[in-house]
Design a protein around this motif. Sequence first.
Motif, short mmCIF file in Angstrom:
data_model
loop_
_atom_site.label_atom_id
_atom_site.label_comp_id
_atom_site.label_asym_id
_atom_site.label_seq_id
_atom_site.Cartn_x
_atom_site.Cartn_y
_atom_site.Cartn_z
N UNK A 92 0.84 -1.19 0.00
CA UNK A 92 0.00 0.00 0.00
C UNK A 92 0.88 1.24 0.00
N UNK A 93 0.64 2.10 -0.97
CA UNK A 93 1.43 3.32 -1.09
C UNK A 93 0.80 4.43 -0.25
N UNK A 94 1.61 5.05 0.61
CA UNK A 94 1.12 6.16 1.43
C UNK A 94 0.97 7.42 0.59
N UNK A 95 -0.03 8.26 0.84
CA UNK A 95 -1.14 8.02 1.77
C UNK A 95 -2.05 6.92 1.23
N UNK A 96 -2.49 6.05 2.11
CA UNK A 96 -3.20 4.84 1.71
C UNK A 96 -4.60 5.17 1.21
N UNK A 97 -4.90 4.65 0.03
CA UNK A 97 -6.23 4.81 -0.55
C UNK A 97 -7.21 3.87 0.15
N UNK A 98 -8.42 4.37 0.41
CA UNK A 98 -9.41 3.60 1.17
C UNK A 98 -9.78 2.30 0.45
N UNK A 99 -9.93 2.35 -0.85
CA UNK A 99 -10.31 1.17 -1.62
C UNK A 99 -9.18 0.15 -1.65
N UNK A 100 -7.95 0.63 -1.76
CA UNK A 100 -6.80 -0.28 -1.75
C UNK A 100 -6.67 -0.96 -0.38
N UNK A 101 -6.97 -0.23 0.66
CA UNK A 101 -6.93 -0.80 2.01
C UNK A 101 -7.91 -1.97 2.11
N UNK A 112 -3.34 -2.82 -26.75
CA UNK A 112 -4.08 -1.86 -25.92
C UNK A 112 -3.12 -1.06 -25.04
N UNK A 113 -3.45 0.20 -24.83
CA UNK A 113 -2.67 1.07 -23.94
C UNK A 113 -3.51 1.38 -22.71
N UNK A 114 -2.91 1.21 -21.53
CA UNK A 114 -3.60 1.48 -20.27
C UNK A 114 -2.70 2.32 -19.38
N UNK A 115 -3.33 3.13 -18.56
CA UNK A 115 -2.58 3.93 -17.59
C UNK A 115 -2.58 3.21 -16.25
N UNK A 116 -1.41 3.06 -15.64
CA UNK A 116 -1.28 2.48 -14.31
C UNK A 116 -1.06 3.61 -13.31
N UNK A 117 -1.91 3.68 -12.30
CA UNK A 117 -1.83 4.74 -11.29
C UNK A 117 -0.74 4.44 -10.28
N UNK A 118 -0.11 5.50 -9.77
CA UNK A 118 0.96 5.35 -8.78
C UNK A 118 0.48 4.61 -7.53
N UNK A 119 -0.81 4.69 -7.22
CA UNK A 119 -1.35 4.00 -6.06
C UNK A 119 -1.14 2.49 -6.16
N UNK A 120 -1.17 1.97 -7.38
CA UNK A 120 -1.09 0.52 -7.58
C UNK A 120 0.29 0.06 -8.06
N UNK A 121 1.22 1.00 -8.23
CA UNK A 121 2.52 0.65 -8.80
C UNK A 121 3.39 -0.24 -7.92
N UNK A 122 3.43 -0.05 -6.59
CA UNK A 122 4.30 -0.93 -5.79
C UNK A 122 3.95 -2.40 -5.94
N UNK A 123 2.66 -2.73 -5.81
CA UNK A 123 2.25 -4.13 -5.93
C UNK A 123 2.46 -4.63 -7.35
N UNK A 124 2.19 -3.80 -8.35
CA UNK A 124 2.36 -4.22 -9.74
C UNK A 124 3.83 -4.52 -10.05
#
Length: 252
Positions: A99-108, A229-241
């Motif tokens: 989980x990347x700080x500040x932690x997103x509620x949905x990711x939590x 296909x091209x997709x955008x990956x958000x920084x919130x999900x980058x550590x786990x990805x």
Amino acid sequence: MMRVAVIDDEPLARLAVTARLARRTGFCVVAEYGDGASAASALPALQPDLLFVDVDMPGKSGLELLAALPPATRPMAVLLTAYDNFAIQAFGLDVLDYLLKPVDEERFDEALERARRAFPYRRAQGGHATAAPALAPLALRTFTVRVGTRTVLVGAADVERIEADGDYATLYAGDKTYLVRERLATLAGRLDPRQFQRVHRSCIVRLDMIAELRALTNRDALLRLRDGSLLRASRTYMPALMAALAAESPPP
């Protein structure tokens, strides 16, 4: 009830985790620690089921803490990190999520869902099981979808990506699409993280579909899939990805 310990050198960061856990059922915070050394000495006797661990702490880091715990009793763990220097080596240490700080509620909530699904299996096995084997028997293998008057079974291995559609989700499997009556966040917690990772609030991707990853200036990334296909990956999900991709890649 799952017993949880929170380890972070920042009091406000610990409070953010414990306050969220207090609003969820099935979790009980049994200990808090402000440094890795104190946690390492106390946790073997306490034997919590789940840890929330800050990666970067003075003295003993979160990864050093996990490595110091006896493998036979090492709890499941969710890593907390404020940085994009991803802790790849933690995949052998019962890490369920990053989980990347500040932690997103949905990711939590996604991380808690993974813990809930792994917990009964771990208990049945007498406590310890590494993160990947613990999740595999419980991971969603087949989607049941309605197509007109028919019920169709779609194998998870055939699904290339999943996109949010309000309270529903759309499965992309080759040239076919299927609508399922589940929210994307729920599916993210049920799928095997060794095969699928959420890359954005609105999208989950099968890892072996990713052909290229290009970092963007805002710490997001652009993904090119094997179908173009091209997709955008958000920084919130980058550590786990990034950690999941590194675990999939053989060492040089």
